[in-house]
Design a protein around this motif. Sequence first.
Motif, PDB file in Angstrom:
ATOM      1  N   UNK A 230       0.826  -1.206   0.000  1.00  0.00           N
ATOM      2  CA  UNK A 230       0.000   0.000   0.000  1.00  0.00           C
ATOM      3  C   UNK A 230       0.866   1.264   0.000  1.00  0.00           C
ATOM      4  N   UNK A 231       1.762   1.339   1.005  1.00  0.00           N
ATOM      5  CA  UNK A 231       2.654   2.492   1.134  1.00  0.00           C
ATOM      6  C   UNK A 231       3.576   2.606  -0.056  1.00  0.00           C
ATOM      7  N   UNK A 232       4.084   1.446  -0.483  1.00  0.00           N
ATOM      8  CA  UNK A 232       5.017   1.442  -1.612  1.00  0.00           C
ATOM      9  C   UNK A 232       4.334   1.988  -2.867  1.00  0.00           C
ATOM     10  N   UNK A 233       3.047   1.654  -3.045  1.00  0.00           N
ATOM     11  CA  UNK A 233       2.299   2.165  -4.206  1.00  0.00           C
ATOM     12  C   UNK A 233       2.098   3.671  -4.065  1.00  0.00           C
ATOM     13  N   UNK A 297      -5.401  -5.603  -5.613  1.00  0.00           N
ATOM     14  CA  UNK A 297      -4.569  -6.249  -4.589  1.00  0.00           C
ATOM     15  C   UNK A 297      -3.311  -5.425  -4.432  1.00  0.00           C
ATOM     16  N   UNK A 298      -2.991  -4.881  -3.257  1.00  0.00           N
ATOM     17  CA  UNK A 298      -3.799  -4.985  -2.049  1.00  0.00           C
ATOM     18  C   UNK A 298      -5.152  -4.284  -2.207  1.00  0.00           C
ATOM     19  N   UNK A 299      -6.163  -4.795  -1.514  1.00  0.00           N
ATOM     20  CA  UNK A 299      -7.501  -4.233  -1.670  1.00  0.00           C
ATOM     21  C   UNK A 299      -7.629  -2.964  -0.827  1.00  0.00           C
ATOM     22  N   UNK A 300      -8.057  -1.865  -1.471  1.00  0.00           N
ATOM     23  CA  UNK A 300      -8.067  -0.568  -0.779  1.00  0.00           C
ATOM     24  C   UNK A 300      -9.306  -0.349   0.083  1.00  0.00           C
ATOM     25  N   UNK A 301      -9.520  -1.189   1.064  1.00  0.00           N
ATOM     26  CA  UNK A 301     -10.751  -1.138   1.870  1.00  0.00           C
ATOM     27  C   UNK A 301     -10.914   0.217   2.575  1.00  0.00           C
TER      28      UNK A 301
END
Lengths: 384, 86
Positions: A230-233, A297-301
Amino acid sequence: MLEITEGSHAVAKAVKMSRPQVIAAYPITPQTHIVEALADMVADCELDAEYITVESEFSALSACLGASAAGSRTYSATTSQGLALMFEVCFNVSGMRLPVVMTIANRALGAPLSIWNDQQDSIALRDSGWLQFYAEDNQEATDLHYIAYKVAENPEVLLPAFVCFDGFILSHTYEPVDMLSQEDVDRYLPAYKPVQRLDADDPISMGMYATPEYYLEFRYEHDQAMKRARNAINKAGKEFGEMFGRDYSALVEGYRLEDADTAIIAMGSLCGTIKDAIDEMRSAGKKVGLLKIRCFRPFPAEEIRNALSHVKRVAVLDKNVSVGAKGAVAIEVRDALYGKALPVLGYVLGLGGRDVRISDIRNIVSLAESGKGDQFYGLRTEVL
Amino acid sequence: MALGIGCSSRPGKAPNNKTGSWRVFKPKFNHEKCTKCGMCKTICPEGCIEESEDEFFIPNESYCKGCGLCAEECPSDAITMEQEEK
């Protein structure tokens, strides 16, 4: 530089500029043009890579697995039945934490045989531990390859990535695409530095067997890596935006969502059609907005929860179906909104290449407004 | 053993793998019945039974898979297999 180019060729150029050292792929409609173009580039000495011709997709991804384990930046592309044949290797690649990047030209899965677009193929591998990006247009499809390599190879992540773009709808369509220069790509995406690699002088084994005392922890680590992605994206997308003006830091993207009553959620090329439909509906006074999921993925809930805090209803459009349940995106969006009294209505549509038009989006918004959902949309009942 | 990324591992020896966790039944040695004959050590296919300073025999639980051969062969019936709670 702005080029009018076929989606597949734009992707091939982006891959070329990402400087993969090993490419192994097997041609399959509608992915063929990508690997055909890359084979040409290698044959013409425009790209200094090992191009391994293989006898199946299973071998293609297996070759990438080995090459990546040896420390190379690797690339493959496939779709549909080809991806299905890679199923086992997909889990091996991600379990061994090898940052292979693979383009999926999304296509329906047989039987019945269909060469046309939906997103069942990559969705069927949603649990395989690969990052999954979905492109709305060819510009995004192109740029996401650089992002994918950057995120996948991040030592905090080390996971393989699918860059999904809709077969034919994007892969065979000519669009203007702002292509980066090789110098730009080199500045953004330096050479891959593996954290560990196969080396006869310093031997390791990868993907050893894990007894019941260890397996659960490996899957936990895998899941944690996906969460760190998530952070890396965010970081990789922001950096891309700062350098080239197109910001991909968010895993989701809103369109006219700020004051919307009805939010539509979708992935891929469908989002372009939805934006046009929203513009029309807005002109007619209907408050509709779109939340595009770019990263499944990862799913951004959390992002979805935040983006939808003010809407009255959510219509989720799925070009896939988890047979016996619902569309995969609808299931996960509803899960993300657990505990909120917000109707989430799922619509399975556009399977096997069935066109989705602006009028269909309007109809779906009407259905959502009347509380009707969790259904296949656009069935030709006369043939049932 | 700490987890290597992607379940990677450096070259090593078989004893690095603690196979005792495969066990369901664990041998319990009764030293009052034991005659110190050493049959258990001889028969153990894992080679994990060692003689202690007081000449009794003790299985290394890191490797004993609980096959039960020692209990079966013990001439004094000094070894019983008991189900292990984990």
